[in-house]
Design a protein around this motif. Structure first.
Motif, mmCIF file in Angstrom:
data_model
loop_
_atom_site.group_PDB
_atom_site.id
_atom_site.type_symbol
_atom_site.label_atom_id
_atom_site.label_comp_id
_atom_site.label_asym_id
_atom_site.label_seq_id
_atom_site.Cartn_x
_atom_site.Cartn_y
_atom_site.Cartn_z
ATOM 1 N N LEU A 134 0.804 -1.209 0.000
ATOM 2 C CA LEU A 134 0.000 0.000 0.000
ATOM 3 C C LEU A 134 0.841 1.264 0.000
ATOM 4 O O LEU A 134 0.297 2.361 0.007
ATOM 5 C CB LEU A 134 -0.899 0.018 1.239
ATOM 6 N N SER A 135 2.151 1.111 -0.004
ATOM 7 C CA SER A 135 3.012 2.272 0.232
ATOM 8 C C SER A 135 2.886 3.348 -0.839
ATOM 9 O O SER A 135 3.262 4.481 -0.607
ATOM 10 C CB SER A 135 4.470 1.821 0.345
ATOM 11 N N SER A 136 2.370 3.002 -2.035
ATOM 12 C CA SER A 136 2.239 4.006 -3.095
ATOM 13 C C SER A 136 0.786 4.293 -3.421
ATOM 14 O O SER A 136 0.483 4.819 -4.492
ATOM 15 C CB SER A 136 2.976 3.531 -4.342
ATOM 16 N N THR A 137 -0.127 3.937 -2.521
ATOM 17 C CA THR A 137 -1.551 4.128 -2.778
ATOM 18 C C THR A 137 -2.185 5.031 -1.726
ATOM 19 O O THR A 137 -1.836 4.972 -0.547
ATOM 20 C CB THR A 137 -2.309 2.793 -2.772
ATOM 21 N N ALA A 138 -3.127 5.829 -2.182
ATOM 22 C CA ALA A 138 -3.968 6.559 -1.245
ATOM 23 C C ALA A 138 -5.074 5.617 -0.769
ATOM 24 O O ALA A 138 -5.491 4.716 -1.490
ATOM 25 C CB ALA A 138 -4.573 7.780 -1.919
ATOM 26 N N MET A 139 -5.529 5.848 0.456
ATOM 27 C CA MET A 139 -6.533 4.976 1.053
ATOM 28 C C MET A 139 -7.704 5.805 1.559
ATOM 29 O O MET A 139 -7.532 6.955 1.977
ATOM 30 C CB MET A 139 -5.936 4.199 2.226
ATOM 31 N N GLY A 140 -8.874 5.203 1.539
ATOM 32 C CA GLY A 140 -10.044 5.915 2.013
ATOM 33 C C GLY A 140 -10.954 5.014 2.828
ATOM 34 O O GLY A 140 -10.898 3.790 2.721
ATOM 35 N N TRP A 141 -11.761 5.664 3.646
ATOM 36 C CA TRP A 141 -12.844 4.990 4.349
ATOM 37 C C TRP A 141 -14.162 5.612 3.892
ATOM 38 O O TRP A 141 -14.287 6.841 3.815
ATOM 39 C CB TRP A 141 -12.709 5.156 5.867
ATOM 40 N N PHE A 142 -15.112 4.752 3.609
ATOM 41 C CA PHE A 142 -16.447 5.170 3.223
ATOM 42 C C PHE A 142 -17.440 4.419 4.096
ATOM 43 O O PHE A 142 -17.084 3.425 4.740
ATOM 44 C CB PHE A 142 -16.711 4.853 1.740
ATOM 45 N N ARG A 143 -18.681 4.874 4.110
ATOM 46 C CA ARG A 143 -19.696 4.163 4.875
ATOM 47 C C ARG A 143 -21.032 4.221 4.145
ATOM 48 O O ARG A 143 -21.282 5.131 3.353
ATOM 49 C CB ARG A 143 -19.835 4.747 6.281
ATOM 50 N N GLN A 144 -21.846 3.217 4.449
ATOM 51 C CA GLN A 144 -23.158 3.142 3.818
ATOM 52 C C GLN A 144 -24.174 2.677 4.845
ATOM 53 O O GLN A 144 -24.070 1.565 5.372
ATOM 54 C CB GLN A 144 -23.132 2.197 2.618
ATOM 55 N N ALA A 176 -13.246 9.479 5.245
ATOM 56 C CA ALA A 176 -11.890 10.001 5.431
ATOM 57 C C ALA A 176 -10.966 9.391 4.389
ATOM 58 O O ALA A 176 -11.247 8.308 3.864
ATOM 59 C CB ALA A 176 -11.373 9.691 6.835
ATOM 60 N N ALA A 177 -9.866 10.092 4.100
ATOM 61 C CA ALA A 177 -8.897 9.573 3.147
ATOM 62 C C ALA A 177 -7.512 10.082 3.509
ATOM 63 O O ALA A 177 -7.362 11.142 4.106
ATOM 64 C CB ALA A 177 -9.260 9.974 1.720
ATOM 65 N N ILE A 178 -6.502 9.310 3.104
ATOM 66 C CA ILE A 178 -5.127 9.632 3.466
ATOM 67 C C ILE A 178 -4.216 9.322 2.290
ATOM 68 O O ILE A 178 -4.404 8.333 1.584
ATOM 69 C CB ILE A 178 -4.723 8.832 4.726
ATOM 70 N N SER A 179 -3.215 10.179 2.079
ATOM 71 C CA SER A 179 -2.279 9.983 0.988
ATOM 72 C C SER A 179 -1.287 8.879 1.321
ATOM 73 O O SER A 179 -1.245 8.366 2.439
ATOM 74 C CB SER A 179 -1.526 11.279 0.691
ATOM 75 N N TRP A 180 -0.446 8.545 0.357
ATOM 76 C CA TRP A 180 0.467 7.414 0.491
ATOM 77 C C TRP A 180 1.402 7.543 1.694
ATOM 78 O O TRP A 180 1.754 6.554 2.324
ATOM 79 C CB TRP A 180 1.300 7.280 -0.787
ATOM 80 N N ASN A 181 1.756 8.769 2.037
ATOM 81 C CA ASN A 181 2.701 8.964 3.138
ATOM 82 C C ASN A 181 2.059 9.630 4.349
ATOM 83 O O ASN A 181 2.754 10.028 5.281
ATOM 84 C CB ASN A 181 3.878 9.804 2.666
ATOM 85 N N GLY A 182 0.739 9.789 4.327
ATOM 86 C CA GLY A 182 0.061 10.411 5.458
ATOM 87 C C GLY A 182 0.133 11.915 5.463
ATOM 88 O O GLY A 182 -0.365 12.558 6.387
ATOM 89 N N PHE A 190 -3.160 5.648 -6.867
ATOM 90 C CA PHE A 190 -2.573 6.971 -6.997
ATOM 91 C C PHE A 190 -2.146 7.393 -5.611
ATOM 92 O O PHE A 190 -2.705 6.943 -4.611
ATOM 93 C CB PHE A 190 -3.597 7.951 -7.585
ATOM 94 N N ILE A 191 -1.146 8.244 -5.526
ATOM 95 C CA ILE A 191 -0.586 8.558 -4.216
ATOM 96 C C ILE A 191 -1.419 9.555 -3.419
ATOM 97 O O ILE A 191 -1.306 9.638 -2.202
ATOM 98 C CB ILE A 191 0.863 9.090 -4.345
ATOM 99 N N LEU A 192 -2.272 10.334 -4.120
ATOM 100 C CA LEU A 192 -3.055 11.358 -3.438
ATOM 101 C C LEU A 192 -4.498 10.902 -3.262
ATOM 102 O O LEU A 192 -5.048 10.227 -4.128
ATOM 103 C CB LEU A 192 -3.005 12.676 -4.201
ATOM 104 N N PRO A 193 -5.129 11.283 -2.166
ATOM 105 C CA PRO A 193 -6.493 10.839 -1.896
ATOM 106 C C PRO A 193 -7.529 11.675 -2.623
ATOM 107 O O PRO A 193 -7.218 12.722 -3.181
ATOM 108 C CB PRO A 193 -6.607 11.028 -0.386
ATOM 109 N N ASN A 194 -8.752 11.192 -2.552
ATOM 110 C CA ASN A 194 -9.868 11.880 -3.184
ATOM 111 C C ASN A 194 -11.118 11.536 -2.391
ATOM 112 O O ASN A 194 -11.179 10.489 -1.747
ATOM 113 C CB ASN A 194 -10.009 11.430 -4.641
ATOM 114 N N ARG A 195 -12.124 12.398 -2.460
ATOM 115 C CA ARG A 195 -13.371 12.137 -1.741
ATOM 116 C C ARG A 195 -14.371 11.336 -2.579
ATOM 117 O O ARG A 195 -15.377 10.877 -2.047
ATOM 118 C CB ARG A 195 -14.016 13.457 -1.320
ATOM 119 N N ALA A 196 -14.116 11.188 -3.851
ATOM 120 C CA ALA A 196 -15.070 10.518 -4.738
ATOM 121 C C ALA A 196 -14.858 9.014 -4.730
ATOM 122 O O ALA A 196 -13.759 8.529 -5.041
ATOM 123 C CB ALA A 196 -14.923 11.054 -6.154
ATOM 124 N N LYS A 197 -15.914 8.267 -4.432
ATOM 125 C CA LYS A 197 -15.777 6.806 -4.391
ATOM 126 C C LYS A 197 -15.445 6.217 -5.754
ATOM 127 O O LYS A 197 -14.825 5.159 -5.843
ATOM 128 C CB LYS A 197 -17.038 6.151 -3.824
#
Length: 124
Positions: free
Chosen positions: A29-39, A49-55, A101-108
């Protein structure tokens, strides 16, 4: 390919806390942005919430800002969501997602891999 497995959900009283974990396998995961979503039932999946590759870049939904904290440990290939001061309206299935991608986004729609979700229920 990335496999994501969420854990840490459960039943908690309003005002309580939970920490969700998302463990990844199949690719670092070191080069990926990560996100949390809920339904929630009857609702669309929404950004939490979302976080870039390096926080270095972090985004939160207004509804959780100041209560939730996203973090990551690339050495463990794991992303976390610390949830404090939980409210009944936080009740939902929470999903972890990874973006190629290394940067996060709010769009699912910008996330490429998804976990199966973990249920969070907050009682009043």
């Amino acid at each position: 390919q990335v496999q994501l497995v969420e854990s840490g959900g459960g039943l908690v009283q309003a005002g309580g806390s939970l920490r969700l974990s998302c463990a990844a396998s199949g690719r670092t995961l070191s080069s990926t942005a990560m996100g949390w979503f809920r339904q929630a039932p009857g609702n669309e999946r929404e950004f939490v919430a979302a976080i870039s590759w390096n926080g270095g870049t972090i985004y939160y939904a207004d509804s959780v800002k100041g209560r939730f904290t996203i973090s990551r440990d690339n050495a463990k290939n794991t992303v976390y969501l610390q949830m404090n001061s939980l409210k009944p309206e936080d009740t939902a299935v929470y999903y972890c997602a990874a973006r190629r991608f290394i940067l996060p986004n709010r769009a699912k729609s910008d996330y490429d891999y998804w976990g199966q979700g973990t249920q969070v229920t907050v009682s009043s």
